[in-house]
Design a protein around this motif. Structure first.
Motif, PDB file in Angstrom:
ATOM      1  N   SER A  81       0.869  -1.158  -0.058  1.00 20.56           N
ATOM      2  CA  SER A  81       0.000   0.022  -0.114  1.00 20.56           C
ATOM      3  C   SER A  81       0.841   1.352  -0.055  1.00 20.56           C
ATOM      4  O   SER A  81       2.267   1.264   0.076  1.00 20.56           O
ATOM      5  N   ARG A 101       5.347   3.845  10.772  1.00 27.12           N
ATOM      6  CA  ARG A 101       4.019   4.133  10.517  1.00 27.12           C
ATOM      7  C   ARG A 101       3.938   5.647  10.663  1.00 27.12           C
ATOM      8  O   ARG A 101       3.431   6.305   9.744  1.00 27.12           O
ATOM      9  N   GLU A 117      -3.650   6.414   2.258  1.00 29.07           N
ATOM     10  CA  GLU A 117      -2.611   5.458   3.039  1.00 29.07           C
ATOM     11  C   GLU A 117      -2.984   4.066   2.263  1.00 29.07           C
ATOM     12  O   GLU A 117      -1.954   3.229   2.290  1.00 29.07           O
ATOM     13  N   ASN A 118      -4.092   3.676   2.367  1.00 30.39           N
ATOM     14  CA  ASN A 118      -4.543   2.317   1.963  1.00 30.39           C
ATOM     15  C   ASN A 118      -4.661   1.728   0.339  1.00 30.39           C
ATOM     16  O   ASN A 118      -4.889   0.899   0.069  1.00 30.39           O
ATOM     17  N   ARG A 119      -4.465   2.970  -0.207  1.00 35.31           N
ATOM     18  CA  ARG A 119      -4.419   2.400  -1.652  1.00 35.31           C
ATOM     19  C   ARG A 119      -3.193   1.897  -2.352  1.00 35.31           C
ATOM     20  O   ARG A 119      -2.112   1.974  -1.490  1.00 35.31           O
ATOM     21  N   TYR A 120      -3.271   1.147  -3.450  1.00 36.38           N
ATOM     22  CA  TYR A 120      -2.038   0.749  -3.875  1.00 36.38           C
ATOM     23  C   TYR A 120      -1.477   1.517  -5.187  1.00 36.38           C
ATOM     24  O   TYR A 120      -2.364   2.326  -5.658  1.00 36.38           O
TER      25      TYR A 120
END
Length: 340
Positions: A81, A101, A117-120
């Protein structure tokens, strides 16, 4: 830097001041990327010294130098991610998951990627991927940030926006940056100082405006922006001013250390002014081509000193080939070039 009998970087010497962005600019194969890789420690110099913050790092490995690099391809990990990509550096350095983090979130917010933050990487635009790469490079707060052709994968409109973002970020965070590009416009837009390289050597270094307005030689004049390079005659020099014969026209220019005799002059296309009046300081000419490019016209004019390229800004009417015109010279953008 030598590879066998080939010298890829030849006695190149320059200083990047803290908090400044310095660009290495030049055509493919001139040694600019090799120079950047030497600063990064990805290539070890055959000769000479590299100092970062006063410390000699010439023989140190890339991991032991306080630098981070943003690669042309961004080199993001596709299976991680955005947050994991940004936290990669501190994680590898063993700073602990929570600390890593926290550092990554801080830098992602800084480059405007809060909420991503959680996207690729595959779910981001080219400009957003670029910013992830910058955040990842910034997370360990290196003394020097290195950019290798960072905008070459972006389309023209996005390129302009991202280069503005990089410059803004660099100034806001007071980053020390060495930046490589072959794009003159990009270099002029982002740099405090430009180092023009040619054939593994430095052709000229200085502020963007100085390089554009006072090129040291014909290569720099032609490489930074467009320039008409014309053979001329310096007829007289008095008090640092040269009387220059450009075909039948006569102009007065800063002598730049030249004496009477043959010389070259570089004329920027926007510094040639079109009119219908022929005078002592103007060149007669005939339109050979005219192209409409939205906010300006690209015009080729046949003159006694050869075909000259002219740019006319504003909404002017198209000019038909064969139309007689007169070319006069603007107060800037006409420069004598010292001999090679």
């Amino acid at each position: 830097m030598r590879y066998g009998s080939v010298t890829a970087v030849d006695n190149v010497s320059f200083t990047v001041e803290a908090g400044k962005l310095v660009t290495l600019l030049g055509p493919s194969g001139c040694g600019k990327t090799t120079t950047l890789r030497m600063i990064a420690g990805l290539e070890i110099a055959s000769d000479g010294q590299i100092l970062i913050g006063g410390q000699d790092v010439t023989r140190l490995s890339a991991a032991d130098r306080d630098v981070s690099m943003v690669f042309q391809s961004y080199a993001l990990f596709p299976h991680m991610s955005v947050l994991e990509n940004a936290a990669y550096g501190p994680t590898v350095k063993g700073l602990g998951k929570e600390k890593s983090r926290e550092m990554a979130l801080d830098k992602l917010a800084l480059v405007g990627l809060k909420g991503f933050e959680n996207r690729y990487p595959s779910e981001l635009s080219g400009g957003q991927q670029q910013r992830v790469a910058v955040a990842r490079a910034l997370v360990l707060e290196p003394q020097v940030l290195l950019f290798d052709e960072p905008l070459s994968n972006l389309d023209a409109k996005l390129r302009r926006r991202v280069r503005e973002e990089i410059r803004e970020l660099q100034q806001d965070l007071n980053l020390t940056v060495a930046y490589v590009t072959h794009d003159q416009e990009e270099a002029l837009a982002v740099s405090d100082k430009i180092i023009v390289m040619s054939n593994a050597k430095i052709a000229q270094q200085g502020a963007p405006r100085a390089l554009y307005e006072e090129p040291a030689n014909a290569f720099v004049a032609d490489f930074i922006g467009d320039a008409n390079l014309i053979d001329v005659t310096v007829t007289a020099v008095v008090d640092g001013r040269a009387d220059v014969a450009i075909g039948p026209a006569s102009v007065s220019l800063p002598a730049r250390g030249l004496g009477p005799g043959p010389a070259k002059v570089a004329i920027r296309p926007e510094s040639l002014l079109l009119s219908g009046q022929v005078g002592q300081s103007s060149l007669p000419g005939t339109i050979s081509k005219c192209a409409y490019l939205g906010n300006h016209l690209d015009i080729m004019v046949e003159t006694p000193v050869g075909e000259l390229f002219v740019i006319q800004y504003g909404h002017h009417a198209m000019l038909e080939p064969g139309t007689p015109v007169s070319l006069s010279f603007a107060g800037s953008g006409v420069t004598l070039i010292p001999p090679a």
